[in-house]
Design a protein around this motif. Structure first.
Motif, PDB file in Angstrom:
ATOM      1  N   PHE A   1      37.479  21.718  13.866  1.00 66.42           N
ATOM      2  CA  PHE A   1      38.524  22.551  13.297  1.00 66.42           C
ATOM      3  C   PHE A   1      37.960  23.734  12.525  1.00 66.42           C
ATOM      4  O   PHE A   1      36.926  23.627  11.866  1.00 66.42           O
ATOM      5  CB  PHE A   1      39.388  21.724  12.337  1.00 66.42           C
ATOM      6  CG  PHE A   1      40.134  20.604  12.991  1.00 66.42           C
ATOM      7  CD1 PHE A   1      39.548  19.361  13.145  1.00 66.42           C
ATOM      8  CD2 PHE A   1      41.428  20.789  13.457  1.00 66.42           C
ATOM      9  CE1 PHE A   1      40.227  18.318  13.751  1.00 66.42           C
ATOM     10  CE2 PHE A   1      42.117  19.760  14.067  1.00 66.42           C
ATOM     11  CZ  PHE A   1      41.520  18.522  14.212  1.00 66.42           C
TER      12      PHE A   1
ATOM     13  N   ILE B   1      45.734  26.797  12.179  1.00 65.62           N
ATOM     14  CA  ILE B   1      44.403  26.211  12.351  1.00 65.62           C
ATOM     15  C   ILE B   1      43.992  26.304  13.811  1.00 65.62           C
ATOM     16  O   ILE B   1      44.759  25.939  14.705  1.00 65.62           O
ATOM     17  CB  ILE B   1      44.400  24.733  11.914  1.00 65.62           C
ATOM     18  CG1 ILE B   1      44.843  24.607  10.454  1.00 65.62           C
ATOM     19  CG2 ILE B   1      43.023  24.105  12.107  1.00 65.62           C
ATOM     20  CD1 ILE B   1      45.169  23.179  10.029  1.00 65.62           C
TER      21      ILE B   1
ATOM     22  N   ASP C   1      35.339  15.021  23.667  1.00 65.77           N
ATOM     23  CA  ASP C   1      36.720  14.823  23.202  1.00 65.77           C
ATOM     24  C   ASP C   1      36.892  15.069  21.716  1.00 65.77           C
ATOM     25  O   ASP C   1      37.989  14.964  21.189  1.00 65.77           O
ATOM     26  CB  ASP C   1      37.245  13.422  23.524  1.00 65.77           C
ATOM     27  CG  ASP C   1      37.975  13.402  24.834  1.00 65.77           C
ATOM     28  OD1 ASP C   1      38.422  12.334  25.243  1.00 65.77           O
ATOM     29  OD2 ASP C   1      38.103  14.481  25.447  1.00 65.77           O
ATOM     30  N   LYS C   2      35.802  15.359  21.045  1.00 65.86           N
ATOM     31  CA  LYS C   2      35.886  15.629  19.619  1.00 65.86           C
ATOM     32  C   LYS C   2      36.533  16.994  19.398  1.00 65.86           C
ATOM     33  O   LYS C   2      36.252  17.945  20.118  1.00 65.86           O
ATOM     34  CB  LYS C   2      34.456  15.643  19.075  1.00 65.86           C
ATOM     35  CG  LYS C   2      34.303  15.955  17.624  1.00 65.86           C
ATOM     36  CD  LYS C   2      32.805  15.914  17.265  1.00 65.86           C
ATOM     37  CE  LYS C   2      32.572  16.472  15.884  1.00 65.86           C
ATOM     38  NZ  LYS C   2      31.157  16.458  15.522  1.00 65.86           N
ATOM     39  N   LEU C   3      37.399  17.089  18.411  1.00 66.98           N
ATOM     40  CA  LEU C   3      37.988  18.367  18.014  1.00 66.98           C
ATOM     41  C   LEU C   3      37.241  18.858  16.782  1.00 66.98           C
ATOM     42  O   LEU C   3      37.071  18.115  15.818  1.00 66.98           O
ATOM     43  CB  LEU C   3      39.463  18.213  17.666  1.00 66.98           C
ATOM     44  CG  LEU C   3      40.522  18.483  18.716  1.00 66.98           C
ATOM     45  CD1 LEU C   3      41.907  18.390  18.099  1.00 66.98           C
ATOM     46  CD2 LEU C   3      40.346  19.859  19.355  1.00 66.98           C
TER      47      LEU C   3
ATOM     48  N   LEU D   1      47.074  25.208  15.928  1.00 67.66           N
ATOM     49  CA  LEU D   1      47.952  24.272  15.224  1.00 67.66           C
ATOM     50  C   LEU D   1      48.609  24.985  14.057  1.00 67.66           C
ATOM     51  O   LEU D   1      48.064  25.941  13.503  1.00 67.66           O
ATOM     52  CB  LEU D   1      47.139  23.086  14.691  1.00 67.66           C
ATOM     53  CG  LEU D   1      46.213  22.373  15.678  1.00 67.66           C
ATOM     54  CD1 LEU D   1      45.324  21.382  14.947  1.00 67.66           C
ATOM     55  CD2 LEU D   1      47.021  21.673  16.753  1.00 67.66           C
TER      56      LEU D   1
ATOM     57  N   LYS E   1      37.976  21.835  21.456  1.00 69.36           N
ATOM     58  CA  LYS E   1      37.649  20.514  21.987  1.00 69.36           C
ATOM     59  C   LYS E   1      36.325  20.632  22.730  1.00 69.36           C
ATOM     60  O   LYS E   1      36.209  21.400  23.680  1.00 69.36           O
ATOM     61  CB  LYS E   1      38.755  20.031  22.906  1.00 69.36           C
ATOM     62  CG  LYS E   1      38.472  18.654  23.502  1.00 69.36           C
ATOM     63  CD  LYS E   1      39.685  18.058  24.171  1.00 69.36           C
ATOM     64  CE  LYS E   1      40.532  17.298  23.193  1.00 69.36           C
ATOM     65  NZ  LYS E   1      41.515  16.423  23.843  1.00 69.36           N
TER      66      LYS E   1
ATOM     67  N   HIS F   1      42.748  24.744  20.729  1.00 72.15           N
ATOM     68  CA  HIS F   1      44.094  24.475  20.232  1.00 72.15           C
ATOM     69  C   HIS F   1      44.424  25.402  19.078  1.00 72.15           C
ATOM     70  O   HIS F   1      43.556  25.708  18.251  1.00 72.15           O
ATOM     71  CB  HIS F   1      44.204  23.038  19.718  1.00 72.15           C
ATOM     72  CG  HIS F   1      44.016  21.984  20.751  1.00 72.15           C
ATOM     73  ND1 HIS F   1      45.056  21.224  21.243  1.00 72.15           N
ATOM     74  CD2 HIS F   1      42.910  21.549  21.389  1.00 72.15           C
ATOM     75  CE1 HIS F   1      44.583  20.360  22.135  1.00 72.15           C
ATOM     76  NE2 HIS F   1      43.293  20.542  22.243  1.00 72.15           N
TER      77      HIS F   1
END
Lengths: 112, 108
Positions: free
Chosen positions: B98, B86, B94-96, B35, B90, B33
């Motif tokens: 960063f 940012i 399911d933990k992200l 962000l 994943k 991802h």
């Protein structure tokens, strides 16, 4: 507007107290995620719920707990608060596990 | 060593410049991802990638799974692009995870 609603926006409380943060996901989203953003640790994943069940757990302290209700809103409970718990707490929601997540505006918690 | 590394940490640009932010990761991922976090604190999801390239307006995101690297490009940058960007990966649980973010300032 992401469609994810978090309340309250700001919260100031004293050490030792307990608070509840609330998250309403986007309509139709079954997954809810909670994250903590502190100045020294950055963004960290706390916990995920999917359709009422806990699905994944991250760096969540034992003093913290969460749940997702039948209407899919979620609450994050923080107890025995310490100064170090001061942070931004974000909720995000997604339709399912590997779909894009949408973030709420966050709750800024200040423990004094 | 962090599992997700971003570079640069800080970036300043003049309006109109082409900007690149890099993200490298060391774990197996199911998605990546990008962000955007504005000074007010709110986080906006820009892209979710598992392969290839995605474009949205002036933003382009690419990922190279073999090299475990992703880039976010901003074409014709504008002061309103000033924010923290940012990268998050994943993992299968399911933990992200960063990255620490890249603070971008675009001056007129």
């Amino acid at each position: 507007d992401s469609g994810v609603t978090q309340t309250p926006k700001h919260l100031i409380t004293a050490t030792g107290q307990r608070v509840t943060l609330r998250c309403s996901p986007r309509s139709g989203d079954l997954s809810v995620y909670w994250y903590q953003q502190s100045l020294d640790q950055g963004l960290q994943f706390l916990i995920q719920y999917y359709n009422g069940e806990e699905r994944a757990k991250g760096n969540i302290l034992e003093r913290f707990s969460a749940q997702q209700f039948p209407d899919l809103h979620s609450e994050l409970n923080l107890s025995s608060l310490e100064l170090g718990d001061s942070a931004l707490y974000f909720c995000a929601s997604s339709v399912y596990r590997n779909t894009e997540a949408f973030f709420g505006q966050g709750t800024r918690l200040t423990v004094v | 060593k962090n599992e997700v590394e971003q570079s640069p940490q800080n970036l300043t640009a003049q309006e109109g410049e082409f900007i690149t932010i890099n993200c490298s990761y060391s774990v197996g991922i199911s998605a990546l991802h990008w962000l955007q976090q504005h000074p007010g604190g709110g986080i906006v999801s820009l892209f979710m990638l598992s392969s290839g390239k995605k474009k949205h307006g002036r933003l382009i995101a690419t990922i190279n799974i073999q090299e475990k690297h992703s880039s976010l490009h901003i074409t014709a940058s504008h002061p309103r692009d000033s924010a923290v960007y940012i990268c998050a990966v994943k993992v299968n649980t399911d933990k992200l995870i960063f990255g620490t973010g890249t603070r971008l300032q675009v001056f007129p």
